[in-house]
Design a protein around this motif. Structure first.
Motif, PDB file in Angstrom:
ATOM      1  N   ILE A 103       0.917  -1.557  -0.140  1.00  0.00           N
ATOM      2  CA  ILE A 103       0.410   0.238  -0.033  1.00  0.00           C
ATOM      3  C   ILE A 103       0.988   1.570   0.138  1.00  0.00           C
ATOM      4  CG2 ILE A 103      -1.567   0.685   1.263  1.00  0.00           C
ATOM      5  CD1 ILE A 103      -2.744  -1.436   0.637  1.00  0.00           C
ATOM      6  N   ARG A 151      -0.581  -0.578  -4.728  1.00  0.00           N
ATOM      7  CA  ARG A 151      -1.585   0.527  -4.533  1.00  0.00           C
ATOM      8  C   ARG A 151      -1.204   1.520  -3.585  1.00  0.00           C
ATOM      9  NH1 ARG A 151      -7.728  -1.727  -4.676  1.00  0.00           N
ATOM     10  NH2 ARG A 151      -8.636   0.176  -4.670  1.00  0.00           N
ATOM     11  N   LEU A 190      -2.540   5.675  -3.113  1.00  0.00           N
ATOM     12  CA  LEU A 190      -3.652   6.374  -2.408  1.00  0.00           C
ATOM     13  C   LEU A 190      -2.900   7.895  -2.735  1.00  0.00           C
ATOM     14  CD1 LEU A 190      -4.700   3.975   0.322  1.00  0.00           C
ATOM     15  CD2 LEU A 190      -5.453   4.325  -1.686  1.00  0.00           C
ATOM     16  N   ASP A 191      -3.279   8.646  -3.711  1.00  0.00           N
ATOM     17  CA  ASP A 191      -2.434   9.533  -4.114  1.00  0.00           C
ATOM     18  C   ASP A 191      -3.178  10.597  -2.679  1.00  0.00           C
ATOM     19  OD1 ASP A 191      -1.657  12.437  -4.529  1.00  0.00           O
ATOM     20  OD2 ASP A 191      -2.622  11.589  -6.481  1.00  0.00           O
ATOM     21  N   MET A 192      -2.821  11.162  -1.724  1.00  0.00           N
ATOM     22  CA  MET A 192      -3.175  11.941  -1.165  1.00  0.00           C
ATOM     23  C   MET A 192      -3.982  13.412  -1.430  1.00  0.00           C
ATOM     24  SD  MET A 192      -2.205  13.373   2.805  1.00  0.00           S
ATOM     25  CE  MET A 192      -2.994  14.806   3.987  1.00  0.00           C
TER      26      MET A 192
END
Lengths: 273, 273
Positions: free
Chosen positions: A65, A86, A88-90
């Motif tokens: 992640i 995976r 997750l682009d903040m």
């Protein structure tokens, strides 16, 4: 046990990615391994970290992640295009929309934290910590007039951690006061608290749990004895009821949950932090 | 000044929405008003909160920001379709992908926090708080062998808030030890620390800033005098250099930044929380 790894990838310190990621991961019972990769600010570094992430995923048999806070679009693109984890682009997801809304760039984009250490808010927070420390466990009944909240409850009901949390995270001046057998014999709240009843908030706890906690500290003592724990908890609850002090049970609650409930009850509609 | 309001809308307690939202909002200098609306778990409540959010936006002349943690798809749809605020859906965006990855439902979806108060991790965290309190400001040199870190530095360099933060947020047993003029005269670290040098971490601070902080506490004292602050800081830095103790300056750093740096240096590649 096979590992699962979470990466925090940032072109800054990675503190934002980490703080954010932790608030999300706290929703899961899973305990993945954490790896922080700060200062990923060139194509070369981006390829290196992508390689590492991909190798980790292969080794662990599960893709990693990746919480990313990457301002540089080119770097982000490399990570997006080549990373098998995976991602997750903040930034794209939440920070950019808010930059639009607030019409201001985020601190992250500016490349540094604002110098919070000089702000009034930060100063107040440090003062709150000092206050809460000086007023831990009934140490001082001076300056109770400026307390934001006074926690009361039997010894080991969770007052100290909650006070410190309120001070550290929310800048709340939180005193705490133990309710002890002498108070129960007199059948009254400690006299120094009487003028501040409306600021008092009670913590109670299941006697069986209290007995367990106290036994870790003083095994076999009267203090830790189940009958005594039942007596103290019962007396404390009666006293709080009589004096109209709101309380909650800390038995199944984390410090965060206790603190949030107290804040809500003290300041409905408003959370200061 | 015109207000801008941020709503935390949840079908649970709203703690998740708030924690998450705060980690994002911390990126902005903007200080919006916070309103939490927990337990939005029916169509009726959803319409009511939407009405409130829309009215607020109209009154303030700027649409509200809405951090939502809504499990119920129907409730979320009402908010999405009718709310004029900017809705940031934490669930759909981050929690769902992670539920897929971890193959487990999040605590939020299960409808409650897991009973963290009974976990070993939580127990260790409470122990860390007790330890750090007992070892604040050099109060005790017992049990230093089990400290995870020992912070050293002159008085008011930020040791206490950092120790408490490390304990509360990361379950780190953090002792702290002031370096005082007697140590400088002897030209040595306090003897009780000598065996634990590798666990020591120094905090230093700009003498001008130190002078300012100390003057708030004891105005006009020798303790607060700029020349004395310069002397103490200089001596402390020389001592740390001589003893090979890593240090950082707290002058422009928040507690969070100091703590993160310490954790990174003590445990490269691994953040435990």
């Amino acid at each position: 046990m096979p590992h699962r790894t979470v990466y925090f990838v940032s072109d800054g310190t990675g503190i934002t990615a980490e703080t954010f990621g932790n608030s999300i991961l706290a929703q899961f019972p899973t305990k993945p391994r954490h790896v922080r990769r700060p200062f990923i600010d060139s194509a070369e570094k981006a390829y290196a970290v992508v390689r590492e992430i991909n190798e980790t995923g292969e080794r662990e048999g599960k893709r990693a992640i990746v919480f990313a806070t990457l301002v540089d679009r080119d770097v982000l693109k490399i990570v997006r295009d080549h990373c098998l984890g995976r991602v997750l682009d903040m930034f794209g997801t939440f920070i950019e929309p808010l930059e639009e809304e607030f019409e201001v760039k985020s601190n992250h984009r500016v490349g540094r934290f604002s110098d919070v250490a000089r702000s009034q808010e930060y100063h107040d927070r440090i003062e709150a910590i000092n206050y809460s420390l000086a007023h831990d466990d009934g140490q001082s009944s001076k300056n109770l007039d400026i307390a934001d909240v006074i926690l009361v409850g039997v010894s080991r009901s969770g007052k100290t951690p909650t006070s410190l949390y309120l001070a550290l995270q929310h800048g709340i001046k939180a005193a705490n006061y133990p309710l002890i057998p002498e108070d129960f014999e007199r059948g009254k709240l400690p006299a120094s608290l009487a003028p501040y009843k409306r600021k008092c908030f009670g913590l109670t706890i299941d006697p069986e749990r209290l007995c367990q906690i106290r036994n870790e500290r003083r095994p076999g003592s009267k203090y830790a004895d189940l009958m005594n724990c039942r007596y103290e908890v019962n007396e404390a609850e009666m006293m709080m009821k009589r004096d109209g002090i709101a309380w909650l049970s800390s038995t199944h609650k984390s410090i965060e949950e206790i603190a949030t409930t107290i804040l809500r009850d003290l300041r409905p509609d408003r959370l200061i932090y």
